[in-house]
Design a protein around this motif. Structure first.
Motif, mmCIF file in Angstrom:
data_model
loop_
_atom_site.group_PDB
_atom_site.id
_atom_site.type_symbol
_atom_site.label_atom_id
_atom_site.label_comp_id
_atom_site.label_asym_id
_atom_site.label_seq_id
_atom_site.Cartn_x
_atom_site.Cartn_y
_atom_site.Cartn_z
ATOM 1 N N VAL A 104 0.840 -1.208 0.000
ATOM 2 C CA VAL A 104 0.000 0.000 0.000
ATOM 3 C C VAL A 104 0.869 1.249 0.000
ATOM 4 O O VAL A 104 0.617 2.211 -0.757
ATOM 5 C CB VAL A 104 -0.946 -0.019 1.214
ATOM 6 N N ILE A 105 1.912 1.256 0.827
ATOM 7 C CA ILE A 105 2.780 2.440 0.927
ATOM 8 C C ILE A 105 3.426 2.747 -0.422
ATOM 9 O O ILE A 105 3.425 3.896 -0.890
ATOM 10 C CB ILE A 105 3.840 2.211 2.018
ATOM 11 N N CYS A 106 3.985 1.724 -1.078
ATOM 12 C CA CYS A 106 4.637 1.957 -2.367
ATOM 13 C C CYS A 106 3.625 2.354 -3.440
ATOM 14 O O CYS A 106 3.916 3.203 -4.295
ATOM 15 C CB CYS A 106 5.398 0.700 -2.800
ATOM 16 N N SER A 107 2.449 1.770 -3.415
ATOM 17 C CA SER A 107 1.423 2.138 -4.392
ATOM 18 C C SER A 107 0.987 3.580 -4.210
ATOM 19 O O SER A 107 0.769 4.307 -5.187
ATOM 20 C CB SER A 107 0.221 1.196 -4.260
ATOM 21 N N VAL A 108 0.879 4.016 -2.977
ATOM 22 C CA VAL A 108 0.530 5.415 -2.707
ATOM 23 C C VAL A 108 1.627 6.342 -3.204
ATOM 24 O O VAL A 108 1.368 7.379 -3.829
ATOM 25 C CB VAL A 108 0.265 5.605 -1.201
ATOM 26 N N GLU A 109 2.874 5.998 -2.947
ATOM 27 C CA GLU A 109 3.994 6.846 -3.375
ATOM 28 C C GLU A 109 4.082 6.932 -4.888
ATOM 29 O O GLU A 109 4.540 7.949 -5.431
ATOM 30 C CB GLU A 109 5.301 6.264 -2.822
ATOM 31 N N SER A 140 -2.760 12.807 1.407
ATOM 32 C CA SER A 140 -4.156 13.254 1.375
ATOM 33 C C SER A 140 -4.288 14.733 1.667
ATOM 34 O O SER A 140 -5.405 15.233 1.870
ATOM 35 C CB SER A 140 -4.978 12.456 2.406
ATOM 36 N N ASN A 141 -3.185 15.463 1.671
ATOM 37 C CA ASN A 141 -3.190 16.884 2.006
ATOM 38 C C ASN A 141 -2.358 17.628 0.970
ATOM 39 O O ASN A 141 -1.134 17.535 0.957
ATOM 40 C CB ASN A 141 -2.620 17.098 3.407
ATOM 41 N N VAL A 147 -1.705 14.536 -9.061
ATOM 42 C CA VAL A 147 -1.098 13.325 -9.614
ATOM 43 C C VAL A 147 -0.834 12.296 -8.507
ATOM 44 O O VAL A 147 -1.239 11.134 -8.618
ATOM 45 C CB VAL A 147 0.211 13.654 -10.351
ATOM 46 N N LEU A 148 -0.160 12.728 -7.458
ATOM 47 C CA LEU A 148 0.133 11.837 -6.339
ATOM 48 C C LEU A 148 -0.631 12.215 -5.080
ATOM 49 O O LEU A 148 -1.027 11.337 -4.315
ATOM 50 C CB LEU A 148 1.637 11.834 -6.029
ATOM 51 N N VAL A 149 -0.804 13.507 -4.863
ATOM 52 C CA VAL A 149 -1.424 14.002 -3.637
ATOM 53 C C VAL A 149 -2.738 14.680 -3.989
ATOM 54 O O VAL A 149 -2.797 15.506 -4.905
ATOM 55 C CB VAL A 149 -0.492 15.000 -2.900
ATOM 56 N N GLU A 150 -3.772 14.308 -3.279
ATOM 57 C CA GLU A 150 -5.082 14.917 -3.470
ATOM 58 C C GLU A 150 -5.778 15.005 -2.123
ATOM 59 O O GLU A 150 -5.722 14.074 -1.325
ATOM 60 C CB GLU A 150 -5.935 14.096 -4.442
#
Length: 604
Positions: free
Chosen positions: A477-482, A519-520, A531-534
């Protein structure tokens, strides 16, 4: 431990394993080798034996295992609480082995096992009665010990006699005159040749050099006698079962009183290493370390297994009694490094020999990887120590990180394990975290993205080998989020929640922090927004995993993550609803005043 028990439970629930005696035997070995859980091991052995017909009975390993457990009076043998007396346990152990010996009269091993049971019982009575100390013992006890010793001696002699003791006639009658006449007739017919009265002299070239160039193996290592092969296999069986309490008795008292092993065998490397393994199974780390150091001083240090065992002793001792800092593992790292030197040297010699024997065309294949040797556990242990060193430096020690990844990869070349893939992925992720975030097209960005993709690939391989481990899915999950893989991150997060009870607090907190940071948009780096952060993309997930960490005892850090997630959720909720009408009126009125403060227009 709990994960192994759960996996064994699932394994034994399979239809093909419910009545598989071999699987139940491995389950019993696990209970004894981990924590000396004798009642649980005996219960598993009862299941293994119950699947066979009564006339067939247990196998040799099952009978020996049950007998060793019953004879080990230092640990209980019943899960129900009703314990048998020592005499009842001894009689039951003898009965099991005697029944097996009667059904298999040509085997030597059950006779050796009967010797062990009778000799150990006699030794236990001597120790309990304190023979030779204090008042004279009871004559009945002396007679009982003598009977047990006589039976032990009988079974030892029968075992050494071999299968010939139970086959053929009681005595072999020879007739020298008849044999001489038979040889004379065969010589006259040309069917035999006259044996030489004296042997010809040995050629000088066949004799060994008076001053050899290389040291012989016999001059460096001490090997046991070949006549003690069966007796040594009994000790190996005990170590395999985890019943280590018999090993010191057989190597010392039994060898002195009964001659179970010859003096040359007891002084050999194999017996001394068996004694070390017995101390390790009993978790007597100081005794094991002392035995290994004495072996290096009195015999030789050219024993790779001994260096590996020494490193394991220091490693386990540091885990139990040390502060778990990298300094407490220094002795373990040195011993493991010495053990790996033997395997590295073997790799180089084998590669050189292969290159000499093969042609130039086939000696080098494009893209071929060199298979590294060594033991899997050695590389995993060394990598874990270097990981501790890197962790203490905040993962800024690049040399320690490089060695950590190198040993994890070398362990994967030996055997692919979920643990090695998982830890190698963590190392690549830590290296990526040392680089600045942002999608600015720089070289650092490309290197960071490459490390994250490598980490994701390693975690995927670990997940293929172990799908039920939440730590692996959490790092996925961490790598997918990054990397901005939103759907994969959310799907994998659901898998984490399925086994959330087995997730450790440290990983849960780190997962919650990463979900919260992405998320911020207020803290997004260059080019990461949308793209990565929303805003609010993973807030609910961060709050869920943070609450799990709090319930698992995560402390203030877990509570602060939950508080930050709730604050961010409220801010985003307020931002999405927009300002109130009164605020709009006040803001508009304040912006439409003249220099004297009177409103220019009325704003509804």
């Amino acid at each position: 431990y709990q994960q192994v028990v759960r996996l064994y439970s699932q394994l034994l629930e399979l239809p093909s394993n419910k009545q598989n005696s071999e699987v139940w035997l491995r389950y019993a070995r696990f209970w004894m080798r981990w924590g000396q859980k004798q009642p649980e091991a005996l219960d598993a052995l009862r299941h293994a034996v119950s699947f066979r017909p009564e006339e067939e009975g247990p196998t040799l390993q099952e009978a020996a295992f049950i007998a060793f457990l019953l004879q080990n009076h230092t640990l209980p043998c019943s899960l129900e609480g009703a314990e048998l007396t020592p005499t009842e346990r001894f009689e039951a152990a003898c009965s099991i082995l005697e029944n097996y010996a009667d059904k298999h009269p040509g085997e030597q091993m059950p006779l050796y096992l009967l010797f062990v049971v009778y000799a150990h019982e006699a030794y236990a009575i001597e120790v309990e009665s304190s023979f030779g100390e204090g008042p004279p013992p009871d004559p009945s006890e002396i007679a009982a010990v003598q009977r047990l010793q006589a039976k032990a001696t009988k079974y030892l002699e029968l075992a050494r006699a071999g299968p010939s003791a139970f086959a053929g006639t009681l005595c072999e009658v020879t007739f020298p005159e008849l044999e001489a006449l038979s040889l004379k007739e065969r010589l006259s017919r040309g069917e035999a040749t006259q044996p030489l009265e004296t042997l010809p002299p040995v050629p000088e070239a066949w004799n060994s050099d008076k001053f050899p160039v290389f040291t012989r193996k016999e001059d460096v290592h001490r090997d046991p006698k070949s006549s003690d092969k069966e007796a040594l296999s009994v000790i190996d069986m005990m170590l395999s079962f985890g019943t280590s309490s018999y090993v010191p008795f057989l190597l010392t008292a039994a060898s002195e009183v009964y001659g179970f092993l010859s003096p040359d065998s007891t002084a050999s490397e194999r017996c001394r290493l068996q004694l070390v393994k017995a101390h390790m199974l009993s978790e007597n780390w100081d005794l094991a370390i002392g035995q290994l150091e004495d072996l290096f001083e009195t015999v030789t240090d050219r024993i790779p297994v001994a260096h590996a065992l020494l490193g394991e002793c220091h490693y386990r001792k540091a885990l139990l009694f040390g502060d778990r800092s990298s300094q407490t593992f220094a002795a373990s790292l040195a011993a493991f490094s010495n053990a790996l030197l033997f395997f590295d040297d073997l790799d180089d010699r084998m590669t050189t020999a292969k290159a000499r024997l093969t042609s130039k065309a086939s000696a080098k294949v494009p893209g071929e990887k060199k298979a590294r040797g060594g033991d899997l556990t050695l590389h995993l242990r060394v990598a874990s120590i270097y990981y501790r060193i890197a962790e203490e430096s905040g993962f800024q020690d690049e040399e320690a990180m490089r060695k950590t990844i190198e040993h994890y990869k070398r362990s994967l070349e030996v055997t692919g394990t979920a643990e090695a893939w998982h830890n190698a992925g963590i190392c690549h992720y830590r290296l990526a975290c040392n680089l600045p975030r942002g999608l600015d097209g720089s070289e650092a960005m490309h290197r960071r993205q490459g490390l994250l993709r490598d980490a994701l690939r390693f975690f995927t391989e670990a997940n293929l080998l172990n799908r039920n481990r939440p730590q692996v899915n959490a790092w996925l999950v961490i790598c997918s989020v990054e990397l901005g893989m939103v759907n994969i991150a959310k799907q994998t997060f659901r898998q984490v929640l399925r086994c959330a009870s087995d997730l450790d607090c440290k990983t849960a907190i780190e997962l919650a922090e990463v979900l919260l940071n992405f998320s911020n948009e207020a803290i997004a780096a260059t080019g990461e927004r949308v793209v990565l952060v929303e805003d609010g993309r993973y807030v609910s997930e961060a709050l869920a995993i943070g609450e799990l960490a709090v319930s698992a005892g995560g402390g203030e850090k877990a509570s602060s993550v939950v508080a930050a997630a709730e604050t961010l959720r409220e801010e985003l909720r307020a931002r999405s609803q927009g300002p109130t009408p009164a605020a709009v009126v006040a803001g508009s009125a304040s912006s439409t005043k003249n220099e004297e403060g009177a409103p220019l227009i009325a704003v509804a």
